[in-house]
Design a protein around this motif. Structure first.
Motif, PDB file in Angstrom:
ATOM      1  N   LEU A   1      45.645  50.377  42.136  1.00 54.70           N
ATOM      2  CA  LEU A   1      45.983  50.502  43.556  1.00 54.70           C
ATOM      3  C   LEU A   1      47.183  49.642  43.950  1.00 54.70           C
ATOM      4  O   LEU A   1      47.743  49.813  45.030  1.00 54.70           O
ATOM      5  CB  LEU A   1      44.776  50.101  44.415  1.00 54.70           C
ATOM      6  N   GLY A   2      47.527  48.680  43.095  1.00 53.39           N
ATOM      7  CA  GLY A   2      48.638  47.787  43.423  1.00 53.39           C
ATOM      8  C   GLY A   2      48.276  46.734  44.449  1.00 53.39           C
ATOM      9  O   GLY A   2      49.119  46.285  45.223  1.00 53.39           O
ATOM     10  N   VAL A   3      47.010  46.350  44.447  1.00 61.51           N
ATOM     11  CA  VAL A   3      46.562  45.291  45.373  1.00 61.51           C
ATOM     12  C   VAL A   3      45.875  44.205  44.553  1.00 61.51           C
ATOM     13  O   VAL A   3      45.702  44.323  43.345  1.00 61.51           O
ATOM     14  CB  VAL A   3      45.591  45.847  46.442  1.00 61.51           C
ATOM     15  N   SER A   4      45.457  43.134  45.232  1.00 61.50           N
ATOM     16  CA  SER A   4      44.794  42.045  44.529  1.00 61.50           C
ATOM     17  C   SER A   4      43.333  42.393  44.241  1.00 61.50           C
ATOM     18  O   SER A   4      42.753  43.277  44.881  1.00 61.50           O
ATOM     19  CB  SER A   4      44.859  40.775  45.385  1.00 61.50           C
ATOM     20  N   ARG A   5      42.752  41.674  43.271  1.00 59.30           N
ATOM     21  CA  ARG A   5      41.342  41.919  42.934  1.00 59.30           C
ATOM     22  C   ARG A   5      40.443  41.539  44.103  1.00 59.30           C
ATOM     23  O   ARG A   5      39.407  42.163  44.332  1.00 59.30           O
ATOM     24  CB  ARG A   5      40.964  41.121  41.682  1.00 59.30           C
ATOM     25  N   GLN A   6      40.858  40.507  44.848  1.00 58.76           N
ATOM     26  CA  GLN A   6      40.071  40.111  46.019  1.00 58.76           C
ATOM     27  C   GLN A   6      39.991  41.239  47.043  1.00 58.76           C
ATOM     28  O   GLN A   6      38.992  41.365  47.755  1.00 58.76           O
ATOM     29  CB  GLN A   6      40.665  38.859  46.672  1.00 58.76           C
ATOM     30  N   THR A   7      41.041  42.045  47.104  1.00 59.50           N
ATOM     31  CA  THR A   7      41.031  43.167  48.039  1.00 59.50           C
ATOM     32  C   THR A   7      39.961  44.176  47.642  1.00 59.50           C
ATOM     33  O   THR A   7      39.200  44.661  48.489  1.00 59.50           O
ATOM     34  CB  THR A   7      42.418  43.842  48.064  1.00 59.50           C
ATOM     35  N   VAL A   8      39.895  44.476  46.339  1.00 58.83           N
ATOM     36  CA  VAL A   8      38.872  45.412  45.861  1.00 58.83           C
ATOM     37  C   VAL A   8      37.475  44.847  46.111  1.00 58.83           C
ATOM     38  O   VAL A   8      36.569  45.550  46.575  1.00 58.83           O
ATOM     39  CB  VAL A   8      39.082  45.706  44.360  1.00 58.83           C
TER      40      VAL A   8
ATOM     41  N   HIS B   1      36.254  32.124  51.664  1.00 59.69           N
ATOM     42  CA  HIS B   1      34.916  31.827  51.144  1.00 59.69           C
ATOM     43  C   HIS B   1      33.880  32.764  51.757  1.00 59.69           C
ATOM     44  O   HIS B   1      33.009  33.293  51.058  1.00 59.69           O
ATOM     45  CB  HIS B   1      34.570  30.368  51.448  1.00 59.69           C
ATOM     46  N   ARG B   2      33.977  32.980  53.061  1.00 63.16           N
ATOM     47  CA  ARG B   2      33.013  33.834  53.754  1.00 63.16           C
ATOM     48  C   ARG B   2      33.121  35.281  53.260  1.00 63.16           C
ATOM     49  O   ARG B   2      32.122  35.983  53.140  1.00 63.16           O
ATOM     50  CB  ARG B   2      33.271  33.759  55.261  1.00 63.16           C
ATOM     51  N   ALA B   3      34.351  35.720  52.975  1.00 59.50           N
ATOM     52  CA  ALA B   3      34.544  37.110  52.555  1.00 59.50           C
ATOM     53  C   ALA B   3      34.079  37.362  51.128  1.00 59.50           C
ATOM     54  O   ALA B   3      33.640  38.459  50.802  1.00 59.50           O
ATOM     55  CB  ALA B   3      36.017  37.488  52.699  1.00 59.50           C
ATOM     56  N   LEU B   4      34.170  36.344  50.276  1.00 59.84           N
ATOM     57  CA  LEU B   4      33.885  36.557  48.855  1.00 59.84           C
ATOM     58  C   LEU B   4      32.520  36.072  48.419  1.00 59.84           C
ATOM     59  O   LEU B   4      32.117  36.316  47.280  1.00 59.84           O
ATOM     60  CB  LEU B   4      34.961  35.857  48.001  1.00 59.84           C
ATOM     61  N   LYS B   5      31.798  35.375  49.288  1.00 59.78           N
ATOM     62  CA  LYS B   5      30.508  34.804  48.853  1.00 59.78           C
ATOM     63  C   LYS B   5      29.465  35.915  48.673  1.00 59.78           C
ATOM     64  O   LYS B   5      29.555  36.962  49.310  1.00 59.78           O
ATOM     65  CB  LYS B   5      30.031  33.764  49.848  1.00 59.78           C
TER      66      LYS B   5
END
Lengths: 66, 156
Positions: free
Chosen positions: A23-30, B152-156
């Motif tokens: 997708l060309g985005v960060s893993r945190q986005t997924v 932190h809140r989004a990924l926990k």
């Protein structure tokens, strides 16, 4: 918005990093999208649907995320 | 299909940039650049305040160190280690940064208003330089803490 992105990703045996790269985005986005804590932009939603060869509404449905 | 992943069930998930490394010489160049820029700025500040030379130099160095070393890292290190996401503007980090920045702005605005009222009521005189330095530190720390909390809140 609710979504079944994680199920669709696992059906293809992709990691979150694989999907992020596609997708060309960060893993945190997924991660955030799969946990329904981030609603993607419309262009990104279209790209996700295109990646999984389906319509946007097949992945995303209206509803309050958990 | 723009992308096709190979089935790898037991693979350790890693970022796409994790295997990129910058040469040691680039880190040394970044440190040298940061040091030279910091010293240059502190000397300029000190030269304009000869009566408090070392105090002014210290304050100048404190203000210049972070942006100088960050710029050095950006020029010499991250060009080798970080690949720009093709659609970075759609990434969640941008949303987090905007939320953190907006919250920090309101915090700084509210703090400034409260302090201004307090100073007027109490009729206190405060050095403008101190106020500006406090505002810089407050806004930076506030934005960083808010970003970390949101993340932190989004990924926990």
């Amino acid at each position: 918005m609710k979504n079944n992105l994680a199920e669709r990703r696992l059906e293809r045996d992709w990691t979150q990093a694989d999907l992020a790269k596609a997708l060309g985005v960060s893993r945190q986005t997924v991660i955030s999208i799969e946990r329904e804590r981030f609603d993607p932009s419309l262009p990104l939603a279209f790209l996700i649907a295109q990646t999984f060869s389906c319509a946007i509404e097949d992945i995303f449905t209206a509803g309050v995320a958990a | 299909m723009p992308f096709r992943a190979e089935p790898k069930s037991d693979r350790v998930v890693s970022d796409q940039t994790a295997d990129r490394r910058a040469p040691v010489s680039h880190f040394l160049l970044a440190i040298a650049f940061g040091s030279i820029a910091t010293i240059a700025v502190s000397l300029v500040v000190a030269a304009t305040n000869p009566e408090d030379f070392w105090l002014a130099a210290g304050i100048g160095a404190l203000c210049a160190a972070y942006p100088a070393f960050a710029l050095g890292a950006r020029i010499f290190v991250t060009n080798n280690t970080i690949t720009r996401d093709a659609r970075g503007d759609a990434s969640v980090e941008l949303t987090w940064m905007r939320q953190a920045a907006a919250g920090a702005f309101l915090d700084v605005l509210l703090t400034t208003i409260v302090l201004a009222v307090a100073l007027m009521v109490l009729r206190l005189d405060v050095d403008a330089l101190v106020v500006l330095l406090v505002l810089i530190g407050l806004s930076a720390a506030d934005a960083v803490l808010r970003y970390l909390a949101i993340r932190h809140r989004a990924l926990k």
